[in-house]
Motif scaffolding. Structure first.
Motif, PDB file in Angstrom:
ATOM      1  N   ILE A 249       5.011  12.805  -7.314  1.00 55.53           N
ATOM      2  CA  ILE A 249       3.788  12.481  -8.065  1.00 55.53           C
ATOM      3  C   ILE A 249       3.315  11.057  -7.793  1.00 55.53           C
ATOM      4  N   MET A 250       3.990  10.348  -6.898  1.00 57.48           N
ATOM      5  CA  MET A 250       3.729   8.923  -6.725  1.00 57.48           C
ATOM      6  C   MET A 250       2.554   8.655  -5.784  1.00 57.48           C
ATOM      7  N   ASP A 251       1.793   7.589  -6.112  1.00 54.35           N
ATOM      8  CA  ASP A 251       0.834   7.014  -5.175  1.00 54.35           C
ATOM      9  C   ASP A 251       1.056   5.504  -5.186  1.00 54.35           C
ATOM     10  N   GLU A 252       0.409   4.796  -4.290  1.00 54.84           N
ATOM     11  CA  GLU A 252       0.684   3.365  -4.140  1.00 54.84           C
ATOM     12  C   GLU A 252       0.344   2.569  -5.400  1.00 54.84           C
ATOM     13  N   ALA A 253      -0.763   2.932  -6.048  1.00 59.91           N
ATOM     14  CA  ALA A 253      -1.178   2.186  -7.242  1.00 59.91           C
ATOM     15  C   ALA A 253      -0.159   2.347  -8.366  1.00 59.91           C
ATOM     16  N   LEU A 254       0.305   3.592  -8.590  1.00 55.41           N
ATOM     17  CA  LEU A 254       1.285   3.843  -9.650  1.00 55.41           C
ATOM     18  C   LEU A 254       2.618   3.188  -9.302  1.00 55.41           C
ATOM     19  N   LYS A 257       2.532  -0.552 -10.078  1.00 57.11           N
ATOM     20  CA  LYS A 257       2.604  -0.841 -11.514  1.00 57.11           C
ATOM     21  C   LYS A 257       4.021  -0.632 -12.053  1.00 57.11           C
ATOM     22  N   MET A 258       4.669   0.464 -11.629  1.00 55.05           N
ATOM     23  CA  MET A 258       6.004   0.765 -12.141  1.00 55.05           C
ATOM     24  C   MET A 258       7.036  -0.220 -11.604  1.00 55.05           C
ATOM     25  N   GLU A 259       6.901  -0.613 -10.357  1.00 54.77           N
ATOM     26  CA  GLU A 259       7.837  -1.590  -9.806  1.00 54.77           C
ATOM     27  C   GLU A 259       7.678  -2.949 -10.481  1.00 54.77           C
ATOM     28  N   GLU A 260       6.446  -3.315 -10.780  1.00 53.77           N
ATOM     29  CA  GLU A 260       6.227  -4.590 -11.466  1.00 53.77           C
ATOM     30  C   GLU A 260       6.834  -4.551 -12.866  1.00 53.77           C
ATOM     31  N   PHE A 287       2.874   5.819 -17.838  1.00 55.40           N
ATOM     32  CA  PHE A 287       4.326   5.736 -17.760  1.00 55.40           C
ATOM     33  C   PHE A 287       4.870   4.856 -18.877  1.00 55.40           C
ATOM     34  N   TYR A 288       6.101   5.191 -19.310  1.00 51.51           N
ATOM     35  CA  TYR A 288       6.738   4.490 -20.415  1.00 51.51           C
ATOM     36  C   TYR A 288       8.204   4.225 -20.094  1.00 51.51           C
ATOM     37  N   PHE A 289       8.677   3.058 -20.473  1.00 55.35           N
ATOM     38  CA  PHE A 289      10.084   2.692 -20.324  1.00 55.35           C
ATOM     39  C   PHE A 289      10.963   3.592 -21.189  1.00 55.35           C
TER      40      PHE A 289
END
Length: 457
Positions: A249-254, A257-260, A287-289
Motif C-alpha cells: 500500500i506504500m507510495d513515496e509520500a506516505l 511521512k511514516m519514516e519521519e 497512519f497512527y503509532f
C-alpha cells in the motif's frame, strides 16, 4: 572513551542465537552462548566459540533468569550481552543490571526500554512530539467505570491492550459495554500472568487496517536512519505470519511521512541500536503509532534482504561506539517476503507440535534464504516458541516474489512434526494476498476457507 565489546554473551537460543554468533564472528568478537539443558545438543552450541549451561529447560529457570545470565557473564568474563528477541530483550531491569555490572547491553538504554515498553507512557511521549497516535484513553484504566467512560468518548469498537509486554497477550476487542466489562477483566488477568503487570488501556479499534512498521537504527551520537518499511498485515490472533517489504500500500509520500514519524519516535526516546516503530494504516491512508519494539525484530531478515544490510552486525558495531554506516535513509529494492514456519497443527487449533525432525530439507536457490537452527534429528522442545524457521525470498517484483515463495514452501520438506506450511501456502496463493488486500483481520475472518484450501492441497 567508549569501551569496545570483545566477549559477547548471547542470552537467547535458536535461529537468532545462531545469527548473533555469525555476527560476532564477522565483527571479530568472541561468542559465548548461554543455553538451557534442553538446548545442549543444538547447532548454536556447536557453532559458538564458547558455551555455558544456565539451567533446566523451563525458560523461567534459564533464559528468563536474570541471576543465571549475570552469573554466566561473570564466569565467562563476558563484557557484552546480546539479548536477541523475546525472553529478556525488552526487560529494562535486565539492561540496567547489565550496565551496573559493567556489561555493555547490545541494545537501547534501560530508560528507553522502560519508557517505550510502557505502552501508555509511549503514547504520551509520541503525542508530545507530534507523532500521530490512535485515539484512546488518557493513560491506564483504573476501574470499570473509567473504562466505560473512556470507551464512550473514543467510540466502539475498542481494543483493550496491556500496557506492558506484547505478542497479542492482554489484548481483547469489545463492541459494546457488556463485552468491555468482561474483556477488561480477562485482558488484565492475562497481562498480569504474562508480564507481572495487569495495567491496561483502551484504543479505538480499526478492523480493516494494514500493519506497517519502520525499521530504524540509531547510534550513540544521536544519528537515526530509517531502513524502509515492512508490511505485517497477514496475522492470526495478533501474531504475524507473513511479512514483506515494501508494503503493497506504500507510495513515496506516505513512506516519507511514516519514516519521519519513526525517526521522531527514536529521537524522543534517545534511542540507540536497532528498533522498530509500528503503525496502523487506515483505508484512508491515515497512519497512527501503535508501539515501538526496543530490540531486533524476528523479521529483521526481510529488511536485510530488501536493503542489503546486516542489522545484527550493525548493532554490535554501534555498541562499540561506531557511527551509523549510512549517511541517509535506505529504500527497499525489489521485493522481499518472509513466512514464519512453526511447529504447530493449524487443523487442531494451532496446537504446538513438539517432537523429533525425521526430515528437514530446506529450499535452496537464488533469492532464497532460510534462517534456522534446525536440522534432521533435531528435537522441537515443548518449552519454547513454536517457530522453527524463517523462509525469506527476494525478487524483482511482488508477483515474482510471491510465486517464488509459493515454490519455496512446496520445496520445504519437514517430517516428524506438524507445521503451518500448508496454511502459509494457502494464504500466499489466495487472490486477496496476490492483490495486496490482506488487512490485519483478514486471515482470521477467512481462516476456515484457508484451512479448507490447505487441506485440499
Amino acid at each position: 572513551m567508549l569501551r569496545r565489546v570483545n566477549r559477547v554473551l548471547i542470552a537467547n537460543r535458536g535461529e537468532i542465537a545462531l545469527r548473533i554468533i555469525k555476527a560476532c564472528r564477522n565483527t571479530g568478537k568472541t561468542s559465548i552462548l548461554a543455553y538451557s539443558k534442553a538446548d545442549k545438543n543444538t547447532i548454536p552450541v556447536e557453532e559458538a566459540d564458547e558455551s555455558i549451561c544456565i539451567g533446566p529447560p523451563p525458560a523461567q529457570q534459564s533464559y528468563l533468569s536474570i541471576p543465571a545470565l549475570l552469573t554466566a557473564a561473570r564466569l565467562t568474563m563476558a563484557d557484552g550481552i546480546h539479548p536477541g528477541y523475546g525472553f529478556l530483550s525488552e526487560n529494562g531491569t535486565f539492561a540496567r543490571l547489565c550496565e551496573e555490572r559493567g556489561l555493555i547491553f547490545i541494545g537501547p538504554r534501560a530508560e528507553t526500554i522502560w519508557e517505550m515498553g510502557d505502552k501508555a507512557r509511549a503514547r504520551s511521549l509520541m503525542k508530545s512530539v507530534g507523532v500521530p497516535v490512535i485515539p484512546g484513553s488518557d493513560g491506564i484504566i483504573h476501574s470499570e467505570e473509567e473504562g466505560l467512560e473512556a470507551a464512550r468518548r473514543i467510540g466502539y469498537p475498542v481494543l483493550i491492550k496491556a500496557s506492558a509486554g506484547g505478542g497479542g497477550k492482554g489484548m481483547r476487542e469489545a463492541d459494546n459495554e457488556e463485552e468491555l466489562k468482561k474483556n477488561m477483566k480477562e485482558a488484565s488477568t492475562e497481562a498480569l500472568k504474562a508480564f507481572s503487570n495487569g495495567d491496561i488501556y483502551l484504543e479505538r479499534f480499526f478492523r480493516k487496517v494494514h500493519h506497517v512498521e519502520v525499521q530504524i537504527m540509531a547510534d550513540r551520537e544521536g544519528h537515526v536512519a530509517a531502513l524502509g518499511e515492512r508490511d505485517c498485515s497477514s496475522q492470526r490472533n495478533h501474531q504475524k505470519m507473513i511479512e514483506e517489504s515494501p508494503s503493497p500500500i506504500m507510495d513515496e509520500a506516505l513512506r516519507e511521512k511514516m519514516e519521519e514519524a519513526a525517526k521522531k519516535a527514536a529521537r524522543a526516546s534517545n534511542y540507540v541500536g536497532a528498533g522498530t516503530v509500528e503503525f496502523i494504516v487506515t483505508p484512508d491512508r491515515d497512519f497512527y503509532f501503535m508501539e515501538m519494539n526496543t530490540r531486533i525484530q524476528v523479521e529483521h531478515g526481510v529488511t536485510e534482504e530488501a536493503t542489503g544490510t546486516q542489522l545484527v552486525e550493525t548493532m554490535i558495531r554501534i555498541a562499540d561506539g561506531e557511527s551509523l554506516p549510512w549517511k541517509e535513509d535506505l529504500t527497499p529494492h525489489g521485493w522481499t517476503m518472509e513466512c514464519r514456519i512453526n511447529a504447530e497443527n493449524p487443523f487442531r487449533g494451532f496446537a504446538p507440535s513438539p517432537g523429533r525432525l525425521l526430515t528437514f530439507e530446506v529450499p535452496k536457490g537464488e533469492g532464497i534464504r532460510v534462517d534456522t537452527a534446525m536440522r534432521r534429528g533435531a528435537e522441537i522442545s515443548p518449552f519454547y516458541d513454536s517457530m522453527i524457521a524463517k523462509l525469506i525470498v527476494h525478487d524483482d517484483t511482488r508477483e515474482k516474489t510471491r510465486k517464488k515463495m509459493k515454490e519455496a514452501l512446496s520445496a520445504f520438506h519437514i517430517e516428524g512434526v506438524s507445521t503451518n506450511i500448508p496454511l502459509q501456502k494457502a494464504i500466499i496463493s489466495s487472490k486477496a494476498f496476490a492483490e495486496g488486500g490482506v488487512d490485519t483481520t483478514y486471515v482470521e475472518r477467512h481462516l476456515k476457507e484457508f484451512l479448507q484450501s490447505a487441506e485440499n492441497g
